[in-house]
Write a protein that holds these residues in place. Structure first.
Motif, mmCIF file in Angstrom:
data_model
loop_
_atom_site.group_PDB
_atom_site.id
_atom_site.type_symbol
_atom_site.label_atom_id
_atom_site.label_comp_id
_atom_site.label_asym_id
_atom_site.label_seq_id
_atom_site.Cartn_x
_atom_site.Cartn_y
_atom_site.Cartn_z
ATOM 1 N N SER A 86 1.634 7.078 -6.380
ATOM 2 C CA SER A 86 1.057 8.412 -6.166
ATOM 3 C C SER A 86 -0.467 8.364 -6.043
ATOM 4 O O SER A 86 -1.067 9.265 -5.462
ATOM 5 C CB SER A 86 1.473 9.372 -7.277
ATOM 6 N N SER A 87 -1.087 7.312 -6.560
ATOM 7 C CA SER A 87 -2.547 7.197 -6.492
ATOM 8 C C SER A 87 -3.045 6.641 -5.157
ATOM 9 O O SER A 87 -4.240 6.684 -4.879
ATOM 10 C CB SER A 87 -3.048 6.291 -7.621
ATOM 11 N N LEU A 88 -2.130 6.140 -4.338
ATOM 12 C CA LEU A 88 -2.521 5.505 -3.076
ATOM 13 C C LEU A 88 -2.681 6.528 -1.958
ATOM 14 O O LEU A 88 -1.958 7.524 -1.905
ATOM 15 C CB LEU A 88 -1.463 4.480 -2.660
ATOM 16 N N PRO A 89 -3.608 6.268 -1.034
ATOM 17 C CA PRO A 89 -3.745 7.178 0.112
ATOM 18 C C PRO A 89 -2.575 6.996 1.084
ATOM 19 O O PRO A 89 -2.148 5.878 1.356
ATOM 20 C CB PRO A 89 -5.061 6.744 0.755
ATOM 21 N N THR A 90 -2.074 8.091 1.580
ATOM 22 C CA THR A 90 -0.958 8.038 2.508
ATOM 23 C C THR A 90 -1.450 7.899 3.939
ATOM 24 O O THR A 90 -2.566 8.316 4.247
ATOM 25 C CB THR A 90 -0.063 9.283 2.374
ATOM 26 N N LYS A 91 -0.645 7.317 4.779
ATOM 27 C CA LYS A 91 -0.928 7.251 6.211
ATOM 28 C C LYS A 91 -0.028 8.216 6.967
ATOM 29 O O LYS A 91 -0.026 8.248 8.179
ATOM 30 C CB LYS A 91 -0.720 5.823 6.727
ATOM 31 N N LEU A 92 0.725 9.006 6.227
ATOM 32 C CA LEU A 92 1.649 9.957 6.814
ATOM 33 C C LEU A 92 0.910 11.277 7.019
ATOM 34 O O LEU A 92 0.749 12.063 6.100
ATOM 35 C CB LEU A 92 2.856 10.152 5.894
ATOM 36 N N ASP B 65 0.822 -1.209 0.000
ATOM 37 C CA ASP B 65 0.000 0.000 0.000
ATOM 38 C C ASP B 65 0.860 1.265 0.000
ATOM 39 O O ASP B 65 0.350 2.369 0.125
ATOM 40 C CB ASP B 65 -0.953 0.003 1.185
ATOM 41 N N GLY B 66 2.184 1.091 -0.146
ATOM 42 C CA GLY B 66 3.091 2.232 -0.212
ATOM 43 C C GLY B 66 3.383 2.890 1.113
ATOM 44 O O GLY B 66 4.071 3.907 1.175
ATOM 45 N N ASN B 67 2.877 2.312 2.206
ATOM 46 C CA ASN B 67 3.079 2.862 3.544
ATOM 47 C C ASN B 67 3.978 1.923 4.335
ATOM 48 O O ASN B 67 3.513 1.109 5.129
ATOM 49 C CB ASN B 67 1.728 3.042 4.252
ATOM 50 N N ALA B 68 5.272 2.052 4.107
ATOM 51 C CA ALA B 68 6.246 1.181 4.760
ATOM 52 C C ALA B 68 6.081 1.247 6.270
ATOM 53 O O ALA B 68 5.849 2.312 6.835
ATOM 54 C CB ALA B 68 7.659 1.603 4.376
ATOM 55 N N VAL B 69 6.206 0.094 6.915
ATOM 56 C CA VAL B 69 6.095 0.018 8.366
ATOM 57 C C VAL B 69 7.444 0.342 9.010
ATOM 58 O O VAL B 69 7.517 1.036 10.012
ATOM 59 C CB VAL B 69 5.593 -1.376 8.801
ATOM 60 N N ASP B 70 8.509 -0.142 8.419
ATOM 61 C CA ASP B 70 9.853 0.087 8.934
ATOM 62 C C ASP B 70 10.278 1.516 8.583
ATOM 63 O O ASP B 70 10.284 1.889 7.408
ATOM 64 C CB ASP B 70 10.810 -0.921 8.304
ATOM 65 N N PRO B 71 10.655 2.324 9.563
ATOM 66 C CA PRO B 71 10.972 3.730 9.299
ATOM 67 C C PRO B 71 12.216 3.960 8.435
ATOM 68 O O PRO B 71 12.423 5.068 7.961
ATOM 69 C CB PRO B 71 11.163 4.328 10.690
ATOM 70 N N ARG C 103 7.917 6.141 2.839
ATOM 71 C CA ARG C 103 6.528 5.889 2.466
ATOM 72 C C ARG C 103 6.292 6.535 1.113
ATOM 73 O O ARG C 103 6.530 7.723 0.942
ATOM 74 C CB ARG C 103 5.577 6.469 3.508
ATOM 75 N N LEU C 104 5.841 5.758 0.157
ATOM 76 C CA LEU C 104 5.663 6.235 -1.209
ATOM 77 C C LEU C 104 4.224 6.629 -1.523
ATOM 78 O O LEU C 104 3.980 7.391 -2.451
ATOM 79 C CB LEU C 104 6.138 5.170 -2.202
ATOM 80 N N LEU D 288 8.253 11.121 -7.667
ATOM 81 C CA LEU D 288 8.620 9.706 -7.694
ATOM 82 C C LEU D 288 9.368 9.359 -8.981
ATOM 83 O O LEU D 288 10.362 8.633 -8.949
ATOM 84 C CB LEU D 288 7.375 8.822 -7.546
ATOM 85 N N GLN D 289 8.902 9.883 -10.110
ATOM 86 C CA GLN D 289 9.596 9.636 -11.365
ATOM 87 C C GLN D 289 11.023 10.189 -11.317
ATOM 88 O O GLN D 289 11.968 9.517 -11.730
ATOM 89 C CB GLN D 289 8.846 10.280 -12.535
#
Length: 116
Positions: free
Chosen positions: A100-106, A44-50, A54-55, A63-64
């Protein structure tokens, strides 16, 4: 009046000719091409490991740019250089479109910026 019409016609022709340059990629194809990225950055692009960025929700163009910088050596990271080495320009556009289309958790940068 004719001059204005000629300039307007040239402008329209340039706009239509440059449209393919603004292509942002195909997110569905990007999801498939990004499968190797999921191990570190998360599906989901939200890496758990810091230690991994997070993409999700990042700007497509950013990103490109980053992927191209890893590929051409402007950014020096052996793991990422290896990951992007085989990606074509279209692959990079597609992967960037997906993340870029995914919702961020940041919701804040606290704890995600060095020195915090």
């Amino acid at each position: 009046m004719q001059r204005a019409l000629a300039l307007l016609s040239c402008g329209a022709a340039l706009a239509f000719a440059s449209a393919p340059l603004l292509a942002s990629g195909n997110a569905a194809n990007g999801k498939t091409k990004a499968a190797a990225c999921f191990a570190c950055h998360g599906a989901d692009g939200n890496a758990v490991d810091p230690q991994y960025p997070r993409l999700a929700g990042q700007y497509n163009e950013y990103l490109q740019q980053v992927l191209h910088e890893y590929k051409d050596g402007q950014r020096n990271n052996p793991i990422m250089k290896g990951m992007v080495a085989t990606l074509s320009d279209q692959d990079i556009e597609d992967v960037a479109a997906y993340f870029s289309s995914l919702p961020t958790k940041l919701d804040t940068l606290k704890g995600h910026v060095q020195g915090d």
